[in-house]
Write a protein that holds these residues in place. Structure first.
Motif, mmCIF file in Angstrom:
data_model
loop_
_atom_site.group_PDB
_atom_site.id
_atom_site.type_symbol
_atom_site.label_atom_id
_atom_site.label_comp_id
_atom_site.label_asym_id
_atom_site.label_seq_id
_atom_site.Cartn_x
_atom_site.Cartn_y
_atom_site.Cartn_z
ATOM 1 N N PRO A 34 128.508 154.343 84.922
ATOM 2 C CA PRO A 34 129.152 155.657 84.831
ATOM 3 C C PRO A 34 128.180 156.749 84.391
ATOM 4 O O PRO A 34 127.094 156.465 83.876
ATOM 5 C CB PRO A 34 130.229 155.433 83.764
ATOM 6 N N ASP A 35 128.604 157.995 84.552
ATOM 7 C CA ASP A 35 127.799 159.138 84.097
ATOM 8 C C ASP A 35 127.880 159.315 82.588
ATOM 9 O O ASP A 35 126.955 159.868 81.971
ATOM 10 C CB ASP A 35 128.276 160.425 84.789
ATOM 11 N N ALA A 36 128.979 158.870 81.975
ATOM 12 C CA ALA A 36 129.163 158.978 80.524
ATOM 13 C C ALA A 36 130.137 157.906 80.089
ATOM 14 O O ALA A 36 130.909 157.376 80.900
ATOM 15 C CB ALA A 36 129.691 160.364 80.141
ATOM 16 N N ALA A 37 130.097 157.573 78.804
ATOM 17 C CA ALA A 37 131.000 156.537 78.294
ATOM 18 C C ALA A 37 131.466 156.876 76.886
ATOM 19 O O ALA A 37 130.709 157.432 76.086
ATOM 20 C CB ALA A 37 130.310 155.176 78.299
ATOM 21 N N ILE A 38 132.713 156.516 76.609
ATOM 22 C CA ILE A 38 133.284 156.627 75.266
ATOM 23 C C ILE A 38 133.895 155.278 74.912
ATOM 24 O O ILE A 38 134.807 154.803 75.600
ATOM 25 C CB ILE A 38 134.367 157.720 75.195
ATOM 26 N N ALA A 39 133.374 154.647 73.878
ATOM 27 C CA ALA A 39 134.020 153.450 73.339
ATOM 28 C C ALA A 39 135.146 153.904 72.408
ATOM 29 O O ALA A 39 135.008 154.901 71.686
ATOM 30 C CB ALA A 39 133.020 152.592 72.585
ATOM 31 N N ILE A 40 136.258 153.194 72.432
ATOM 32 C CA ILE A 40 137.403 153.530 71.590
ATOM 33 C C ILE A 40 137.676 152.325 70.705
ATOM 34 O O ILE A 40 137.988 151.239 71.194
ATOM 35 C CB ILE A 40 138.626 153.919 72.431
ATOM 36 N N ASP A 41 137.525 152.502 69.388
ATOM 37 C CA ASP A 41 137.514 151.352 68.485
ATOM 38 C C ASP A 41 138.058 151.775 67.124
ATOM 39 O O ASP A 41 138.645 152.848 66.980
ATOM 40 C CB ASP A 41 136.085 150.804 68.375
ATOM 41 N N THR A 42 137.841 150.935 66.129
ATOM 42 C CA THR A 42 138.247 151.229 64.754
ATOM 43 C C THR A 42 137.006 151.336 63.870
ATOM 44 O O THR A 42 135.928 150.864 64.237
ATOM 45 C CB THR A 42 139.163 150.124 64.206
ATOM 46 N N THR A 43 137.180 151.947 62.695
ATOM 47 C CA THR A 43 136.064 152.068 61.761
ATOM 48 C C THR A 43 136.589 152.083 60.334
ATOM 49 O O THR A 43 137.798 152.166 60.103
ATOM 50 C CB THR A 43 135.224 153.327 62.059
ATOM 51 N N ILE A 44 135.680 152.000 59.383
ATOM 52 C CA ILE A 44 136.052 151.782 57.981
ATOM 53 C C ILE A 44 136.157 153.104 57.220
ATOM 54 O O ILE A 44 135.188 153.868 57.158
ATOM 55 C CB ILE A 44 135.018 150.869 57.300
ATOM 56 N N PRO A 45 137.310 153.397 56.614
ATOM 57 C CA PRO A 45 137.442 154.587 55.761
ATOM 58 C C PRO A 45 136.998 154.292 54.339
ATOM 59 O O PRO A 45 136.845 153.133 53.947
ATOM 60 C CB PRO A 45 138.944 154.883 55.813
ATOM 61 N N GLY A 46 136.817 155.352 53.559
ATOM 62 C CA GLY A 46 136.416 155.191 52.154
ATOM 63 C C GLY A 46 137.449 155.737 51.207
ATOM 64 O O GLY A 46 137.103 156.321 50.172
ATOM 65 N N ASP A 47 138.729 155.542 51.544
ATOM 66 C CA ASP A 47 139.806 156.206 50.794
ATOM 67 C C ASP A 47 140.681 155.236 50.010
ATOM 68 O O ASP A 47 141.851 155.506 49.766
ATOM 69 C CB ASP A 47 140.667 157.025 51.759
ATOM 70 N N HIS A 48 140.122 154.092 49.606
ATOM 71 C CA HIS A 48 140.911 153.158 48.802
ATOM 72 C C HIS A 48 140.015 152.522 47.746
ATOM 73 O O HIS A 48 138.783 152.601 47.841
ATOM 74 C CB HIS A 48 141.562 152.095 49.690
ATOM 75 N N PRO A 49 140.583 151.892 46.732
ATOM 76 C CA PRO A 49 139.765 151.304 45.672
ATOM 77 C C PRO A 49 138.761 150.292 46.222
ATOM 78 O O PRO A 49 139.029 149.583 47.191
ATOM 79 C CB PRO A 49 140.800 150.606 44.776
ATOM 80 N N GLY A 50 137.590 150.260 45.572
ATOM 81 C CA GLY A 50 136.577 149.290 45.959
ATOM 82 C C GLY A 50 135.511 149.823 46.884
ATOM 83 O O GLY A 50 134.545 149.130 47.188
ATOM 84 N N ILE A 51 135.675 151.064 47.349
ATOM 85 C CA ILE A 51 134.675 151.687 48.212
ATOM 86 C C ILE A 51 134.525 153.139 47.790
ATOM 87 O O ILE A 51 135.493 153.786 47.399
ATOM 88 C CB ILE A 51 135.062 151.558 49.703
ATOM 89 N N GLU A 52 133.317 153.652 47.845
ATOM 90 C CA GLU A 52 133.055 155.020 47.416
ATOM 91 C C GLU A 52 132.852 155.939 48.611
ATOM 92 O O GLU A 52 132.447 155.499 49.690
ATOM 93 C CB GLU A 52 131.807 155.054 46.525
ATOM 94 N N LYS A 53 133.110 157.225 48.402
ATOM 95 C CA LYS A 53 132.967 158.194 49.475
ATOM 96 C C LYS A 53 131.531 158.263 49.994
ATOM 97 O O LYS A 53 131.304 158.605 51.154
ATOM 98 C CB LYS A 53 133.424 159.584 49.000
ATOM 99 N N LYS A 54 130.563 157.946 49.133
ATOM 100 C CA LYS A 54 129.178 157.971 49.609
ATOM 101 C C LYS A 54 128.936 156.860 50.638
ATOM 102 O O LYS A 54 128.016 156.944 51.460
ATOM 103 C CB LYS A 54 128.205 157.822 48.447
ATOM 104 N N ASP A 55 129.778 155.824 50.613
ATOM 105 C CA ASP A 55 129.670 154.747 51.591
ATOM 106 C C ASP A 55 130.445 155.064 52.867
ATOM 107 O O ASP A 55 130.047 154.664 53.960
ATOM 108 C CB ASP A 55 130.172 153.433 50.990
ATOM 109 N N SER A 56 131.563 155.762 52.725
ATOM 110 C CA SER A 56 132.323 156.253 53.873
ATOM 111 C C SER A 56 133.184 157.413 53.412
ATOM 112 O O SER A 56 134.021 157.253 52.524
ATOM 113 C CB SER A 56 133.218 155.163 54.470
#
Length: 353
Positions: A226-248
């Motif tokens: 193709p001329d262009a591509a977009i993958a559609i997937d999931t990713t990790i948020p940083g909005d719950h205990p155990g993870i910091e905003k600097k990480d996500s």
């Protein structure tokens, strides 16, 4: 949003680990068929649904597989040893209920291990490894398990159902990446209902074996070029205990996610023009989105963007808590924003592609 929620529930409750995506492919084919001109399955098992146009070609890639397990050995007492298929954190598996896909149909089992009551104090301090776990289907012995249909190579999924939570949040297994499959179907539905001339040719691809090496994305992109591509997937948020905003810095409910770079550049460094196209489309249409630069994890776009002489690519993701567990959690609002953004982008290719 009712349509996309029903799609997610149907896809999430179905089973299809890497290399055994048939159930998911059948659902995707059934749901997407009314919105496309052509649909086929390639030699590797990727589903390719095409909406024909006269302009540039755009590939949308959403992987159909989920992480799972596979039967390795049945002992004399009928207990089943397994190997992991995809990226499990071993402790997530302990004491889970599973579904084994057998030649006689699906059967239920539970994952067990040595109980803590008979562990030494030292053993209790150590995490239980998957290699020390087994599956109990209630068999009397090896022959009984085999008569139930269990054999070496039988595939295994976790047994969890989709459930709605508060505030438009949903939980279930395999949102990575049944959410992406549902969004892809929704995009094609939106495009089919528009009374406008849609110039690009769209390849909506359900890819196989992403969780074990981005394999389906590589082969399907090579064939489609193709001329262009977009993958559609999931990713990790940083909005719950155990993870910091600097990480996500991502948050659930704040819109879909446009990837600039993932895996510290070892995976995808997104094409700048594709990122600009997606950002400007979001801004022009008041569609909420977030930007992501991450150190870990990647998507089908990594394989696609280095196929042939290179295919300009990025990823649109849905922020999802507890990825690679039986209780993944996301917001339907974010799925809707992902579908809306990509749909509007497809109508907005003239300056970018």
């Amino acid at each position: 949003m009712e349509h996309i929620q029903k799609l997610l529930e149907k896809l999430s409750n179905a089973h299809g680990i890497s290399g055994s995506e048939n159930n998911i492919r059948n659902i995707m084919e059934e749901e997407i068929r009314p919105y496309v001109d052509d649909i086929r399955t390639d030699k590797n098992g990727n589903l390719i649904a095409t909406k024909k146009g006269s302009g540039p070609t755009i590939m949308l890639a959403a992987h159909m597989d989920e992480i799972g397990l596979m039967v390795k050995y049945i002992d004399d007492n009928g207990f089943i040893r397994f190997v992991k298929v995809g990226g499990w954190f071993d402790q997530t598996l302990y004491n889970q209920r599973v579904v084994i896909d057998t030649e006689n149909g699906p059967i239920k089992g539970v994952i067990g291990a040595k109980p803590p009551h008979v562990m030494s104090d030292e053993d209790k301090k150590k995490p239980i490894k998957a290699e020390d776990m087994f599956i109990d289907v209630g068999a009397k012995d090896k022959e009984d398990a085999e008569n139930l249909g269990v054999q070496v190579g039988s595939t295994i999924s976790l047994d969890r159902d989709f459930e709605p939570l508060a505030n438009g949040f949903m939980t279930g297994k395999a949102f990575d990446n049944r959410a992406g499959v549902a969004v892809t179907i929704e995009i094609m539905k939106q495009l089919s209902e528009m009374d406008v001339d849609i110039k690009p040719t769209i390849y909506a691809v359900g890819t196989v074996q992403e969780e074990v090496g981005l394999k389906g994305a590589r082969t399907s992109a090579f064939g489609l070029n193709p001329d262009a591509a977009i993958a559609i997937d999931t990713t990790i948020p940083g909005d719950h205990p155990g993870i910091e905003k600097k990480d996500s810095a991502l948050e659930i409910g704040e819109g879909c996610v446009i990837t600039v770079m993932d895996a510290g550049g070892r995976g995808l460094i997104a094409d700048k023009n594709i990122v600009k196209w997606l950002k400007e489309t979001g801004n022009e249409n008041d569609i909420p989105y977030q930007m992501d630069v991450s150190d870990g994890g990647t998507t089908d776009a990594t394989a696609i963007h280095i196929t042939r002489e290179g295919i300009p690519s990025s990823t649109i993701s849905i922020a999802t808590r507890y990825i690679h567990s039986p209780v993944e959690l996301l917001s339907i609002d974010d799925m809707k924003s992902a579908a809306d953004l990509v749909t509007k982008a497809i109508l907005n290719t003239e300056k970018y592609l």
